[in-house]
Write a protein that holds these residues in place. Structure first.
Motif, PDB file in Angstrom:
ATOM      1  N   GLU A  26       1.080  -0.855  -0.118  1.00 28.18           N
ATOM      2  CA  GLU A  26      -0.236   0.224   0.362  1.00 28.18           C
ATOM      3  C   GLU A  26       0.627   1.306   0.438  1.00 28.18           C
ATOM      4  OE1 GLU A  26      -2.887  -0.056   3.227  1.00 28.18           O
ATOM      5  OE2 GLU A  26      -3.427  -1.965   2.823  1.00 28.18           O
ATOM      6  N   MET A  27       1.867   1.413   0.525  1.00 32.78           N
ATOM      7  CA  MET A  27       3.042   2.697   0.580  1.00 32.78           C
ATOM      8  C   MET A  27       3.070   2.246  -0.652  1.00 32.78           C
ATOM      9  SD  MET A  27       3.631   4.755   2.877  1.00 32.78           S
ATOM     10  CE  MET A  27       3.321   4.545   4.420  1.00 32.78           C
ATOM     11  N   GLY A  28       3.817   1.464  -0.891  1.00 30.20           N
ATOM     12  CA  GLY A  28       4.809   1.247  -2.687  1.00 30.20           C
ATOM     13  C   GLY A  28       3.384   2.381  -3.559  1.00 30.20           C
ATOM     14  N   ARG A  29       2.398   1.869  -3.682  1.00 27.71           N
ATOM     15  CA  ARG A  29       1.179   2.368  -4.753  1.00 27.71           C
ATOM     16  C   ARG A  29       1.289   3.539  -3.870  1.00 27.71           C
ATOM     17  NH1 ARG A  29      -2.916  -1.788  -2.584  1.00 27.71           N
ATOM     18  NH2 ARG A  29      -1.801  -3.449  -3.602  1.00 27.71           N
ATOM     19  N   PHE A  30       1.162   4.412  -2.539  1.00 27.77           N
ATOM     20  CA  PHE A  30       0.843   5.621  -2.590  1.00 27.77           C
ATOM     21  C   PHE A  30       2.388   6.266  -3.211  1.00 27.77           C
ATOM     22  CE2 PHE A  30       1.348   9.204   0.417  1.00 27.77           C
ATOM     23  CZ  PHE A  30       0.438   9.965   0.258  1.00 27.77           C
ATOM     24  N   ASN A  31       3.651   6.256  -2.876  1.00 25.77           N
ATOM     25  CA  ASN A  31       4.662   6.804  -3.457  1.00 25.77           C
ATOM     26  C   ASN A  31       4.218   6.740  -4.417  1.00 25.77           C
ATOM     27  OD1 ASN A  31       5.597   6.938   0.073  1.00 25.77           O
ATOM     28  ND2 ASN A  31       7.299   4.985  -0.602  1.00 25.77           N
ATOM     29  N   GLU A  32       4.535   5.849  -5.414  1.00 26.34           N
ATOM     30  CA  GLU A  32       4.205   6.159  -6.839  1.00 26.34           C
ATOM     31  C   GLU A  32       3.612   6.902  -7.277  1.00 26.34           C
ATOM     32  OE1 GLU A  32       3.972   2.679  -9.856  1.00 26.34           O
ATOM     33  OE2 GLU A  32       4.199   1.257  -8.421  1.00 26.34           O
ATOM     34  N   GLU A  33       1.951   7.115  -6.717  1.00 24.88           N
ATOM     35  CA  GLU A  33       1.096   8.193  -7.202  1.00 24.88           C
ATOM     36  C   GLU A  33       2.248   9.648  -6.827  1.00 24.88           C
ATOM     37  OE1 GLU A  33      -2.776   8.831  -5.431  1.00 24.88           O
ATOM     38  OE2 GLU A  33      -2.900   6.667  -5.177  1.00 24.88           O
TER      39      GLU A  33
END
Length: 140
Positions: A26-33
Motif C-alpha cells: 500500500e505504501m509503495g502504491r502511494f509513493n508511486e502516486e
C-alpha cells in the motif's frame, strides 16, 4: 514550496516491528502516486530510537545521549519531503496516505528567500554551491 511530512513513531515502530507485505505494498502504491505527480523529493522510514543518539549542545559542550528515547509520541518513524504549491496540497496528499492509525505532522521547509536581507548574495551563492556539490556527490 517544500514540506517535510513527519510520520510519528508508534509503540510497534519503536519495538522494531516491521510492516507487513500488505502495508509495504500500500505504501509503495502511494509513493508511486507521489512520484507520478512529481511531488516526491524524498521519503524514508527510520530505525527505532534504540539505534539512534541525540547530541545536546550547551555552549561549546556536547553531550551524546544514546537511545532508546522514552516519549514515543515525540519520536519519528519516517518522513517524506514533498514539493507542492501549498500546505493545503500537502494536506490533501497525506489524507490519501494508507495510514490507518497515528499522527502525521506537516511542516514547511525554509527557502533561502525566507531569510530576507540576512541571506546576503554571498551566503546565497554559498548555499547554491553547496547544494550543487551535494547533488554531484550523491549522484556518483
Amino acid at each position: 514550496m517544500r514540506f517535510m511530512v513527519l510520520v510519528k513513531a508508534s509503540p510497534d515502530s519503536e519495538a522494531g516491528v516491521m510492516p507487513s507485505t500488505e502495508i509495504l505494498t500500500e505504501m509503495g502504491r502511494f509513493n508511486e502516486e507521489l512520484v507520478k505527480a512529481g511531488v516526491l523529493l524524498a521519503g524514508e522510514g527510520l530505525h527505532p530510537s534504540s539505534k539512534g543518539a541525540r547530541v545536546r549542545c550547551e555552549g561549546k559542550k556536547r553531550t551524546v545521549i544514546d537511545g532508546p528515547f522514552t516519549e514515543t509520541k515525540e519520536l519519528l518513524a519516517g518522513f517524506w519531503l514533498l514539493q507542492v504549491k501549498s500546505k493545503e496540497e500537502a494536506i490533501e496528499w497525506i489524507k490519501r496516505s494508507p495510514f490507518q492509525e497515528g499522527e502525521i505532522e506537516i511542516r514547511q521547509v525554509f527557502e533561502a528567500t525566507d531569510f530576507g536581507d540576512a541571506m546576503t548574495p554571498e551566503l546565497l551563492a554559498q548555499e547554491d554551491r553547496l547544494r550543487a556539490e551535494s547533488a554531484a556527490k550523491a549522484g556518483g
